[in-house]
Design a protein around this motif. Structure first.
Motif, PDB file in Angstrom:
ATOM      1  N   THR A  26     -12.920  -0.079  -7.838  1.00 28.90           N
ATOM      2  CA  THR A  26     -11.218   0.451  -7.706  1.00 28.90           C
ATOM      3  C   THR A  26     -10.870  -1.129  -7.891  1.00 28.90           C
ATOM      4  OG1 THR A  26     -12.286   0.839  -5.602  1.00 28.90           O
ATOM      5  CG2 THR A  26     -10.010   1.250  -6.133  1.00 28.90           C
ATOM      6  N   LEU A  44       2.380   1.854  -3.093  1.00 29.66           N
ATOM      7  CA  LEU A  44       1.697   1.927  -4.312  1.00 29.66           C
ATOM      8  C   LEU A  44       0.926   3.173  -4.261  1.00 29.66           C
ATOM      9  CD1 LEU A  44      -0.974  -0.849  -4.292  1.00 29.66           C
ATOM     10  CD2 LEU A  44       0.770  -0.059  -6.081  1.00 29.66           C
ATOM     11  N   TRP A  45       1.129   4.519  -3.491  1.00 28.29           N
ATOM     12  CA  TRP A  45       0.888   5.162  -2.785  1.00 28.29           C
ATOM     13  C   TRP A  45       2.150   6.826  -3.065  1.00 28.29           C
ATOM     14  CZ3 TRP A  45      -3.376   7.952  -2.533  1.00 28.29           C
ATOM     15  CH2 TRP A  45      -4.363   7.596  -1.954  1.00 28.29           C
ATOM     16  N   THR A  46       3.837   6.265  -3.050  1.00 27.12           N
ATOM     17  CA  THR A  46       4.545   7.011  -3.123  1.00 27.12           C
ATOM     18  C   THR A  46       5.799   7.201  -4.139  1.00 27.12           C
ATOM     19  OG1 THR A  46       6.107   4.522  -2.104  1.00 27.12           O
ATOM     20  CG2 THR A  46       5.340   7.056  -0.675  1.00 27.12           C
ATOM     21  N   ARG A  47       4.581   6.473  -5.257  1.00 32.10           N
ATOM     22  CA  ARG A  47       5.214   5.882  -6.617  1.00 32.10           C
ATOM     23  C   ARG A  47       5.211   7.401  -7.113  1.00 32.10           C
ATOM     24  NH1 ARG A  47       6.573   1.555  -9.300  1.00 32.10           N
ATOM     25  NH2 ARG A  47       5.129   2.548 -11.142  1.00 32.10           N
ATOM     26  N   PRO A  84      -4.838   3.848  -8.770  1.00 37.97           N
ATOM     27  CA  PRO A  84      -5.895   3.652  -7.499  1.00 37.97           C
ATOM     28  C   PRO A  84      -6.575   1.795  -6.926  1.00 37.97           C
ATOM     29  CG  PRO A  84      -6.887   4.202 -10.002  1.00 37.97           C
ATOM     30  CD  PRO A  84      -5.974   3.802  -9.806  1.00 37.97           C
ATOM     31  N   HIS A  85      -6.102   1.861  -5.194  1.00 36.96           N
ATOM     32  CA  HIS A  85      -6.268   0.426  -4.768  1.00 36.96           C
ATOM     33  C   HIS A  85      -7.131   0.840  -3.510  1.00 36.96           C
ATOM     34  CE1 HIS A  85      -2.334   2.679  -3.162  1.00 36.96           C
ATOM     35  NE2 HIS A  85      -2.984   2.136  -2.403  1.00 36.96           N
ATOM     36  N   PHE A  94      -0.058   7.521 -10.411  1.00 41.63           N
ATOM     37  CA  PHE A  94      -1.138   6.759  -9.475  1.00 41.63           C
ATOM     38  C   PHE A  94      -1.535   5.233  -9.703  1.00 41.63           C
ATOM     39  CE2 PHE A  94      -4.752   7.145  -6.953  1.00 41.63           C
ATOM     40  CZ  PHE A  94      -4.664   6.421  -5.990  1.00 41.63           C
ATOM     41  N   PRO A 151       3.510  10.641  -8.854  1.00 42.83           N
ATOM     42  CA  PRO A 151       2.499  11.196  -9.039  1.00 42.83           C
ATOM     43  C   PRO A 151       1.613  10.372  -9.890  1.00 42.83           C
ATOM     44  CG  PRO A 151       3.319  12.462  -7.709  1.00 42.83           C
ATOM     45  CD  PRO A 151       4.379  11.868  -8.475  1.00 42.83           C
ATOM     46  N   ASP A 175       1.342  -0.833  -0.074  1.00 42.79           N
ATOM     47  CA  ASP A 175      -0.306   0.106   0.269  1.00 42.79           C
ATOM     48  C   ASP A 175       1.274   1.700  -0.388  1.00 42.79           C
ATOM     49  OD1 ASP A 175      -2.882   1.702   0.311  1.00 42.79           O
ATOM     50  OD2 ASP A 175      -2.034   1.781   2.412  1.00 42.79           O
ATOM     51  N   ARG A 176       1.927   1.723   0.871  1.00 41.87           N
ATOM     52  CA  ARG A 176       2.387   2.485   0.928  1.00 41.87           C
ATOM     53  C   ARG A 176       3.721   2.417  -0.653  1.00 41.87           C
ATOM     54  NH1 ARG A 176       3.055  -0.008   5.720  1.00 41.87           N
ATOM     55  NH2 ARG A 176       4.842  -0.837   5.368  1.00 41.87           N
TER      56      ARG A 176
END
Length: 141
Positions: free
Chosen positions: A70, A48-51, A58-59, A56, A53, A45-46
Motif C-alpha cells: 500500500t 482520506l476516506w471522505t475525500r 489507498p492507505h 481515493f 471518491p 484516516d477519516r
C-alpha cells in the motif's frame, strides 16, 4: 542528506495533510505518515476516506498485512516499515530515525500548540545542516 519541507499556515492541518498525501499519491509517490497520537491518526484516516471518491488514496495502518503493498502508511512507530522514501510528520516532535528518509514533510497549522513545537523542529533541522524549505499554505485547506 534528507530534505525537509515545512508546509505552514494551514487553516486545517488534517485537511492540508490529506491534500498533500493525495497529491503524492497522484504522482505515485509512496509515503509514510508518522502519527503516534491515535486521535490524529484517526482524523487523518477519516479525512482520506471522505475525500472526493475520484481522488481515493489507498492507505493502511502500519500494522496491516497490506502495508507492504500500500503506497500510504499511517504509522505510530517508525521501525520496520516497508519504505523509507517520504515521511510526513504529524507528531509534535522530531520523528525518530527521520534521517533514513529521503524527505520529511512537516504540516503546520496556525494553532499555537502546533506552531511552537514546529518552530523548534525547524531550528533542530537547520542547526544540524539539513536543507529546509518553507512553503506557505495560508488560504488553502
Amino acid at each position: 542528506m534528507t530534505q525537509i519541507f515545512f508546509y505552514h499556515g494551514a487553516a486545517d492541518r488534517i485537511a492540508a495533510a490529506a491534500g498533500l498525501i493525495a497529491k503524492a499519491w497522484a504522482q505515485r509517490k509512496p509515503l509514510v505518515v508518522y502519527a503516534p497520537d491515535p486521535a490524529v491518526a484517526g482524523a487523518l484516516d477519516r479525512a482520506l476516506w471522505t475525500r472526493n471518491p475520484l481522488d481515493f488514496v489507498p492507505h493502511v495502518n502500519a500494522g496491516s498485512p497490506l502495508a507492504g503493498e500500500t503506497p500510504v502508511i499511517i504509522a505510530d512507530r517508525l521501525d520496520e516499515l516497508p519504505q523509507d522514501e517520504r515521511l510526513m510528520n504529524l507528531s509534535g516532535e522530531v520523528p525518530p530515525g527521520f534521517s533514513r528518509f529521503t524527505s520529511v514533510i512537516e504540516v503546520v497549522s496556525e494553532e499555537p500548540e502546533v506552531r511552537q513545537p514546529a518552530r523548534e523542529r525547524f531550528k533542530f533541522y537547520k542547526d544540524r545542516g539539513y536543507e529546509v524549505q518553507a512553503l506557505d499554505l495560508a488560504g488553502k485547506a
